[in-house]
Design an enzyme around this catalytic site. Sequence first.
Site, mmCIF file in Angstrom:
data_model
loop_
_atom_site.group_PDB
_atom_site.id
_atom_site.type_symbol
_atom_site.label_atom_id
_atom_site.label_comp_id
_atom_site.label_asym_id
_atom_site.label_seq_id
_atom_site.Cartn_x
_atom_site.Cartn_y
_atom_site.Cartn_z
ATOM 1 N N ASP A 184 35.559 49.144 72.193
ATOM 2 C CA ASP A 184 34.902 50.443 72.249
ATOM 3 C C ASP A 184 34.690 51.025 70.851
ATOM 4 O O ASP A 184 35.615 51.578 70.256
ATOM 5 C CB ASP A 184 35.765 51.399 73.092
ATOM 6 C CG ASP A 184 35.149 52.776 73.222
ATOM 7 O OD1 ASP A 184 35.856 53.706 73.647
ATOM 8 O OD2 ASP A 184 33.951 52.923 72.895
ATOM 9 N N ASP A 188 27.821 53.046 70.362
ATOM 10 C CA ASP A 188 29.019 53.109 71.198
ATOM 11 C C ASP A 188 29.054 51.975 72.224
ATOM 12 O O ASP A 188 28.491 52.085 73.316
ATOM 13 C CB ASP A 188 29.063 54.475 71.905
ATOM 14 C CG ASP A 188 30.346 54.653 72.710
ATOM 15 O OD1 ASP A 188 30.533 55.750 73.279
ATOM 16 O OD2 ASP A 188 31.144 53.699 72.769
HETATM 17 C C1 47G Z 1 36.913 54.484 83.017
HETATM 18 O O1 47G Z 1 36.525 53.437 82.135
HETATM 19 C C2 47G Z 1 36.242 53.793 80.839
HETATM 20 C C3 47G Z 1 36.248 55.097 80.376
HETATM 21 C C4 47G Z 1 35.942 55.337 79.039
HETATM 22 C C5 47G Z 1 35.629 54.302 78.176
HETATM 23 C C6 47G Z 1 35.311 54.551 76.752
HETATM 24 N N1 47G Z 1 33.902 54.925 76.578
HETATM 25 C C7 47G Z 1 35.593 53.010 78.651
HETATM 26 C C8 47G Z 1 35.905 52.754 79.963
HETATM 27 O O2 47G Z 1 35.884 51.498 80.447
#
Ligand code: 47G
Length: 332
Positions: free
Chosen positions: A34, A218
Amino acid sequence: DSGSAKTTPEKDDLEYLTPVSIGTPPQVLNLDFDSGSSDLWVFSSELPQSSVSGQSLYDPSKSSTAEEVQGATWNISYGDQSSSNGIVYRDVVNVGGVEFKSQAVEIATTVSSQFTRDTNNDGLLGLAFSSINTVQPQQEKTFFDNILSNLDAPVWTADLKYHAPGTYDFGVIDKSKYTGDITYTDVDQSDGFWMFDVAGYGFGNSTFKAAPFKGIADTGTTLAMIPAEIAGAYYRQVKGAKLDSQQGAYVFPCDSVLPDFIFGVGNARYTIPGKFINYSLLDESDPTTCFGGLQPDMGIGFAILGDILLKSTFVVFDAGTESTPRLGFAKK
Ligand SMILES: COc1ccc(CN)cc1O
């Protein structure tokens, strides 16, 4: 050092999961890399069973090289209102052959329901800047920051693909993964993100509009959240498209032919195929209504350029040497 790890999309390219080895003997977990956050956190043996639904768990007590970081805690929440928190160990972490011996591995003692429901996602590996790592009282570094001095080049790259596995590389720019030149653009890291200027946009048979806007690259966001007026103009080209007020998102008839979306970086122009923007069904029970891969940003002051955009290019995340960090984009 340099290394390469295969990353595999979940259904609808919701996220891309990459195997990471942690500990001795190695425990392999599939993490969501991420570039929009900076914590490496994992599902763990410390979680209540009710929070786990099939995920692999890191168990520090089974690793001879795990050491608890006494008194350290972490607590993170994401744009989609999901969250997690816990305590911190250091252990050896290996990604695609690149190893760091004392990486902060943040183990979850609490995860929100979105993560519990995300059964193949064993945690996140943050690749934004370490300035937004949430560990307290002593902030920890990202895996990329930790390995940076040992890398042959101060870069990592993302080659995400539409409904197919791709790769994350560290320390090398693999020429076989792109065509033409890489166009670089400066990054403003002051918010901890890979933030850059999108030079403008175009779609279908409209001419390119040099109307710059800021956005973050992102990899941990599925869609591309762009300025509302641009999203509105795009979907006005799609017969039957409407802003679903309940979702706050654009939906359209699944048999729509969606125009390509062009975005600019510097003098270069890149194309997101319309096919990528016909993202998924809105609801499994209604095969006629589909959900757009381009959506309005929530007026947070910058666009969130997630996988829908990134997967149409080869992207270089360059920490720079003395100079400022930069992003590189290439066709592929
Ligand atoms: C609920 O799953 C996620 C929530 C947030 C992120 C980060 N943007 C990645 C995820 O897989």
